[in-house]
Enzyme design. Structure first.
Site, PDB file in Angstrom:
ATOM      1  N   LYS A  46      24.746  26.939  48.363  1.00 10.34           N
ATOM      2  CA  LYS A  46      23.661  27.416  49.218  1.00 10.34           C
ATOM      3  C   LYS A  46      23.891  27.171  50.703  1.00 10.34           C
ATOM      4  O   LYS A  46      23.371  27.910  51.544  1.00 10.34           O
ATOM      5  CB  LYS A  46      22.346  26.759  48.803  1.00 10.34           C
ATOM      6  CG  LYS A  46      21.792  27.248  47.483  1.00 10.34           C
ATOM      7  CD  LYS A  46      21.147  28.604  47.622  1.00 10.34           C
ATOM      8  CE  LYS A  46      20.394  29.009  46.372  1.00 10.34           C
ATOM      9  NZ  LYS A  46      19.699  30.291  46.522  1.00 10.34           N
ATOM     10  N   ASP A  92      13.654  26.007  45.253  1.00  8.07           N
ATOM     11  CA  ASP A  92      13.713  25.255  44.003  1.00  8.07           C
ATOM     12  C   ASP A  92      14.621  24.042  44.144  1.00  8.07           C
ATOM     13  O   ASP A  92      14.824  23.318  43.175  1.00  8.07           O
ATOM     14  CB  ASP A  92      14.231  26.146  42.873  1.00  8.07           C
ATOM     15  CG  ASP A  92      13.171  27.106  42.367  1.00  8.07           C
ATOM     16  OD1 ASP A  92      12.049  26.651  42.103  1.00  8.07           O
ATOM     17  OD2 ASP A  92      13.464  28.305  42.245  1.00  8.07           O
TER      18      ASP A  92
END
Length: 373
Positions: free
Chosen positions: A76, A108
């Site tokens: 990410k 998340d």
């Protein structure tokens, strides 16, 4: 229109004929140069696992191991780092006073931590909204990056809504990895950031004697941003030996599979899953056209499939969390069991095929990844 390759009672599966002939423009070349200039950048490992190739009946299997990327245990970091860079450059170009801003997002886990890390490095603030069910350890990791964290008593989509509301003030910027009509530029930059991962795979496969690229790439999917980057990369290349692209989701949150099956983007009610980073109910608006046109197939897997895959990868020396292991779980259920020959044919696979699995994260606490700032 999509077509079911087997009964949904046997396997949640959808195949898209003709995807390998679709073409799009590539990601900007300067993204890779930006990441390469970061002080802690290095390509993540591409590990060959011959035992998996034998199990799956293909020539070679490689795992792109994203368990340690820019000091964090997931891929990410590539997206927010590029998106925040572009955001601050745009603000300066537009004459916005260069004071502190608050970077806001919903997550998340891994996306929020990556954004918080980038904010901390640049002397900016971060406010991260997390939905119900996110592991306390993931929340603690975001707090450790000195971000403000707000826990939302609802699903991921509700956390996104709350984050968007919070960012609708001066000196705040929403840096979200999903898009919707009216909010697409920054999510587009995040997608561009992920292109570095694909560029590394090209170079690493070439070093392994696979200069022509893979025959199949398996990618875990939440809202579809990474899958959009993968589609962009492989569908912007010449048509010779185009790779088949397989998306993998949890059965509890298969919004892309359901959208492909229906032929239009839809939202689904999500349930509990150990694949928390994939627990998303709505495809990104900018990802959807790429997924609809460029994915060869989509499959949904059970938590037990992902847990087994993570354990098997660990035995083979690859540190993978449930979301990352979904790539292997998806290929396993697609290439084995009832209807496997039909699915293999749809994906164009044979005994000499090269398969790449994108293991997008390590375990939440990865001792092999340095997390210094």
């Amino acid at each position: 229109m999509s077509e079911n390759a087997s009964s949904l009672h046997v396997l949640p599966w959808c195949v898209r004929p003709g995807a390998r002939t679709w073409r799009c423009d590539p990601a900007p070349a300067e993204v890779r140069a930006f990441h390469a200039a970061l002080p802690d950048y290095s390509p993540t490992r591409l590990t060959e696992l011959p035992s998996l190739a034998a199990e799956l009946g293909v020539g070679r299997v490689f795992v792109k191991d994203e368990s340690c990327r820019l000091g964090l245990p997931a891929f990410k970091a590539l997206g927010p780092s590029w998106a925040v860079h572009r955001t601050l450059v745009e603000r300066a170009a537009n004459g916005v006073e260069q004071g502190q801003v608050t970077l806001v997002t919903a997550t998340d886990g891994n996306h929020g931590r990556a954004l918080a890390r980038m904010a901390r490095r640049l002397g900016q603030n971060a406010h991260v909204f997390v939905p119900q069910g996110v592991h306390p350890q993931a929340v603690a990791a975001i707090v450790a990056e000195q971000a403000k964290v707000t826990e939302v008593p609802g699903p991921y989509d509700e956390a996104v809504r709350r984050a968007a509301e919070e960012a609708a003030v001066p000196d705040a910027v929403l840096v979200q990895d999903t898009a919707w009509p009216g909010y697409e530029q920054i999510p587009g930059w995040i997608v561009e950031g992920y292109s570095t991962l694909c560029a590394e795979i090209d170079e690493q496969l070439a070093a392994e004697g696979v200069a022509e690229g893979p025959d199949l790439v398996s990618v875990p999917v939440g809202v579809g941003s990474l899958a959009q980057a993968v589609v962009t990369h492989y569908r912007s290349r010449p048509s010779e030996r185009a790779a088949a692209l397989l998306s993998v989701e949890p059965e509890a949150a298969a919004c892309v599979l359901e959208s492909l099956t229906r032929g239009e983007p839809v939202s689904v009610d999500t349930g509990d899953t150990i694949m928390a980073g994939l627990n998303c109910g709505t495809p990104s608006s900018i990802a959807w056209p790429y997924l609809r046109a460029g994915l060869d197939a989509a499959v949904a897997v059970a938590d037990s499939d992902s847990a087994r895959a993570a354990g098997d990868l660990a035995v083979l020396g690859v540190s993978s969390g449930p979301c990352g292991a979904a790539a292997l779980a998806g290929v396993r259920v697609a290439l084995t069991g009832v209807g496997a020959e039909e699915r293999r044919t749809a994906l164009g696979l044979g005994p000499s095929s090269v398969v790449v699995l994108l293991s997008t994260e390590g375990p939440a606490a990865n001792p092999h990844c340095t997390t210094g700032h």
